[in-house]
Design a protein around this motif. Sequence first.
Motif, PDB file in Angstrom:
ATOM      1  N   TYR A   1       0.832  -1.208   0.000  1.00 45.36           N
ATOM      2  CA  TYR A   1       0.000   0.000   0.000  1.00 45.36           C
ATOM      3  C   TYR A   1       0.864   1.255   0.000  1.00 45.36           C
ATOM      4  N   GLY A   2       1.909   1.266   0.822  1.00 43.81           N
ATOM      5  CA  GLY A   2       2.738   2.460   0.961  1.00 43.81           C
ATOM      6  C   GLY A   2       3.491   2.811  -0.303  1.00 43.81           C
ATOM      7  N   VAL A   3       4.112   1.821  -0.934  1.00 44.10           N
ATOM      8  CA  VAL A   3       4.884   2.082  -2.158  1.00 44.10           C
ATOM      9  C   VAL A   3       3.969   2.606  -3.260  1.00 44.10           C
ATOM     10  N   LEU A   4       2.831   1.943  -3.452  1.00 46.34           N
ATOM     11  CA  LEU A   4       1.911   2.386  -4.505  1.00 46.34           C
ATOM     12  C   LEU A   4       1.297   3.745  -4.182  1.00 46.34           C
ATOM     13  N   ALA A   5       0.981   3.974  -2.905  1.00 42.69           N
ATOM     14  CA  ALA A   5       0.402   5.269  -2.524  1.00 42.69           C
ATOM     15  C   ALA A   5       1.383   6.401  -2.772  1.00 42.69           C
ATOM     16  N   LEU A   6       2.655   6.183  -2.464  1.00 48.48           N
ATOM     17  CA  LEU A   6       3.659   7.221  -2.710  1.00 48.48           C
ATOM     18  C   LEU A   6       3.818   7.500  -4.200  1.00 48.48           C
ATOM     19  N   ILE A   7       3.922   6.447  -4.979  1.00 46.82           N
ATOM     20  CA  ILE A   7       4.134   6.617  -6.417  1.00 46.82           C
ATOM     21  C   ILE A   7       2.963   7.358  -7.053  1.00 46.82           C
ATOM     22  N   PHE A   8       1.753   6.882  -6.801  1.00 44.90           N
ATOM     23  CA  PHE A   8       0.583   7.459  -7.466  1.00 44.90           C
ATOM     24  C   PHE A   8       0.195   8.819  -6.900  1.00 44.90           C
ATOM     25  N   SER A   9       0.311   8.999  -5.579  1.00 46.69           N
ATOM     26  CA  SER A   9      -0.055  10.302  -5.016  1.00 46.69           C
ATOM     27  C   SER A   9       0.901  11.391  -5.477  1.00 46.69           C
ATOM     28  N   PHE A  10       2.189  11.072  -5.562  1.00 46.85           N
ATOM     29  CA  PHE A  10       3.154  12.059  -6.047  1.00 46.85           C
ATOM     30  C   PHE A  10       2.992  12.297  -7.551  1.00 46.85           C
ATOM     31  N   GLY A  11       2.790  11.216  -8.303  1.00 47.97           N
ATOM     32  CA  GLY A  11       2.632  11.371  -9.739  1.00 47.97           C
ATOM     33  C   GLY A  11       1.381  12.152 -10.101  1.00 47.97           C
ATOM     34  N   ILE A  12       0.240  11.725  -9.556  1.00 44.03           N
ATOM     35  CA  ILE A  12      -1.022  12.404  -9.856  1.00 44.03           C
ATOM     36  C   ILE A  12      -1.022  13.812  -9.280  1.00 44.03           C
ATOM     37  N   GLY A  13      -0.530  13.957  -8.049  1.00 40.47           N
ATOM     38  CA  GLY A  13      -0.515  15.268  -7.410  1.00 40.47           C
ATOM     39  C   GLY A  13       0.319  16.274  -8.182  1.00 40.47           C
ATOM     40  N   PHE A  14       1.481  15.828  -8.670  1.00 41.97           N
ATOM     41  CA  PHE A  14       2.333  16.747  -9.425  1.00 41.97           C
ATOM     42  C   PHE A  14       1.707  17.113 -10.768  1.00 41.97           C
ATOM     43  N   MET A  15       1.091  16.144 -11.445  1.00 43.15           N
ATOM     44  CA  MET A  15       0.458  16.440 -12.727  1.00 43.15           C
ATOM     45  C   MET A  15      -0.707  17.416 -12.556  1.00 43.15           C
ATOM     46  N   LEU A  16      -1.517  17.212 -11.528  1.00 50.53           N
ATOM     47  CA  LEU A  16      -2.616  18.145 -11.272  1.00 50.53           C
ATOM     48  C   LEU A  16      -2.083  19.534 -10.945  1.00 50.53           C
ATOM     49  N   ALA A  17      -1.019  19.594 -10.144  1.00 48.21           N
ATOM     50  CA  ALA A  17      -0.424  20.889  -9.803  1.00 48.21           C
ATOM     51  C   ALA A  17       0.125  21.581 -11.041  1.00 48.21           C
ATOM     52  N   ALA A  18       0.771  20.809 -11.925  1.00 46.90           N
ATOM     53  CA  ALA A  18       1.319  21.395 -13.150  1.00 46.90           C
ATOM     54  C   ALA A  18       0.210  21.943 -14.036  1.00 46.90           C
ATOM     55  N   LEU A  19      -0.929  21.245 -14.089  1.00 47.58           N
ATOM     56  CA  LEU A  19      -2.054  21.737 -14.883  1.00 47.58           C
ATOM     57  C   LEU A  19      -2.645  23.008 -14.280  1.00 47.58           C
ATOM     58  N   LEU A  20      -2.828  23.020 -12.963  1.00 46.34           N
ATOM     59  CA  LEU A  20      -3.380  24.215 -12.313  1.00 46.34           C
ATOM     60  C   LEU A  20      -2.421  25.391 -12.392  1.00 46.34           C
ATOM     61  N   ASP A  21      -1.135  25.116 -12.499  1.00 42.05           N
ATOM     62  CA  ASP A  21      -0.146  26.191 -12.570  1.00 42.05           C
ATOM     63  C   ASP A  21      -0.171  26.921 -13.912  1.00 42.05           C
ATOM     64  N   GLN A  22      -0.955  26.409 -14.861  1.00 47.75           N
ATOM     65  CA  GLN A  22      -1.055  27.054 -16.173  1.00 47.75           C
ATOM     66  C   GLN A  22      -2.054  28.211 -16.164  1.00 47.75           C
ATOM     67  N   LYS A  23      -2.500  28.616 -14.964  1.00 48.37           N
ATOM     68  CA  LYS A  23      -3.456  29.727 -14.824  1.00 48.37           C
ATOM     69  C   LYS A  23      -4.752  29.438 -15.590  1.00 48.37           C
ATOM     70  N   ILE A  24      -5.287  28.240 -15.397  1.00 44.73           N
ATOM     71  CA  ILE A  24      -6.509  27.864 -16.082  1.00 44.73           C
ATOM     72  C   ILE A  24      -7.708  28.568 -15.455  1.00 44.73           C
ATOM     73  N   ARG A  25      -8.810  28.595 -16.190  1.00 43.72           N
ATOM     74  CA  ARG A  25     -10.031  29.201 -15.652  1.00 43.72           C
ATOM     75  C   ARG A  25     -10.584  28.307 -14.531  1.00 43.72           C
ATOM     76  N   PHE A  26     -11.251  28.957 -13.591  1.00 43.51           N
ATOM     77  CA  PHE A  26     -11.871  28.267 -12.451  1.00 43.51           C
ATOM     78  C   PHE A  26     -10.847  27.484 -11.633  1.00 43.51           C
ATOM     79  N   GLU A  27      -9.646  28.019 -11.560  1.00 43.45           N
ATOM     80  CA  GLU A  27      -8.592  27.330 -10.804  1.00 43.45           C
ATOM     81  C   GLU A  27      -8.985  27.142  -9.338  1.00 43.45           C
ATOM     82  N   ASP A  28      -9.552  28.190  -8.733  1.00 45.26           N
ATOM     83  CA  ASP A  28      -9.936  28.095  -7.325  1.00 45.26           C
ATOM     84  C   ASP A  28     -10.959  26.987  -7.102  1.00 45.26           C
TER      85      ASP A  28
END
Length: 297
Positions: free
Chosen positions: A79-106
């Motif tokens: 559980y821990g290894v998969l949670a770290l891999i996916f939470s960091f991967g998905i979290g970073f991708m979502l952050a990178a998308l939101l960092d593009q100053k998209i509409r309705f970011e909040d």
Amino acid sequence: MADQVRPSRLFKNLNAKIASIPMILTAVVVFLGGTAWTILYSFTDSKLLPRLRFVGLDQYERLWSAPRWLISIENLAVYGVLALIFSFGIGFMLAALLDQKIRFEDAFRTIFLYPFALSFVVTGLVWQWILNPDFGVQHIVRSLGWSSFTFDPLYNADIVIYGLLFAGLWQGTGLVMCLMLAGLRGIDEDVWKAARVDGIPTWKTYLFIVIPMMRPVFITALVIVTSGIVKLYDLVVAMTGGGPGQASEVPAKYVYEFMFRAQNLGQGFAASTMMLVTVAIILIPWAYLEFGGKRRG
């Protein structure tokens, strides 16, 4: 002159220092005292009540020879290894998308972070309903015509840990996203401009420039997420109760069972001490990297 400076430093922000005394005493007495007490009694044969009859390392030998404890360690590792891999991967991708100053970011940021505001018990119950084959995903898909579709991870010992992973990622990824987004917003715009001028592809900019600059953010997120993984308990109890059989057993549940149900405090103390050692292995290197490096600098 030095003697005159030292008293002034000592009494600087005196009110704040006095106000922090109760918190410091509470931390010392409750945390350090409780930790020392737990470690001490892990070397005893305490049953229903604590008693100072030492048995050496017997509790630890029994702990590491117990199949249930070994299963719980294996489950937590997967559980821990998969949670770290996916939470960091998905979290970073979502952050990178939101960092593009998209509409309705909040709005998007609130939606992604909202699950973290829920308790693990609520999250576990929600996902227990979603993954229940009688009225969850399996039932919905079969009602659409795919009568042979099977999706019951909480009732299958081989994949139950992945059912827990779905719920854990749903709740925790939003926090990782916010930490990553804060790190990305701290990157100087000149870095991006220089990369564009040099013709560096966006993915290389992230991989070789931005991510190394976000090292403190990654370390902080790693400590927070890993500490939560080690303490995993509520989600398991709410979703599976440790079943089927012992397929989703975790160390925290093992500790609870022996301390409050099996009435074997010595074994529970030994297991909780091993969990403490795991957390210390995570926190000590982090503290050294964060504070030791700054002092050297």
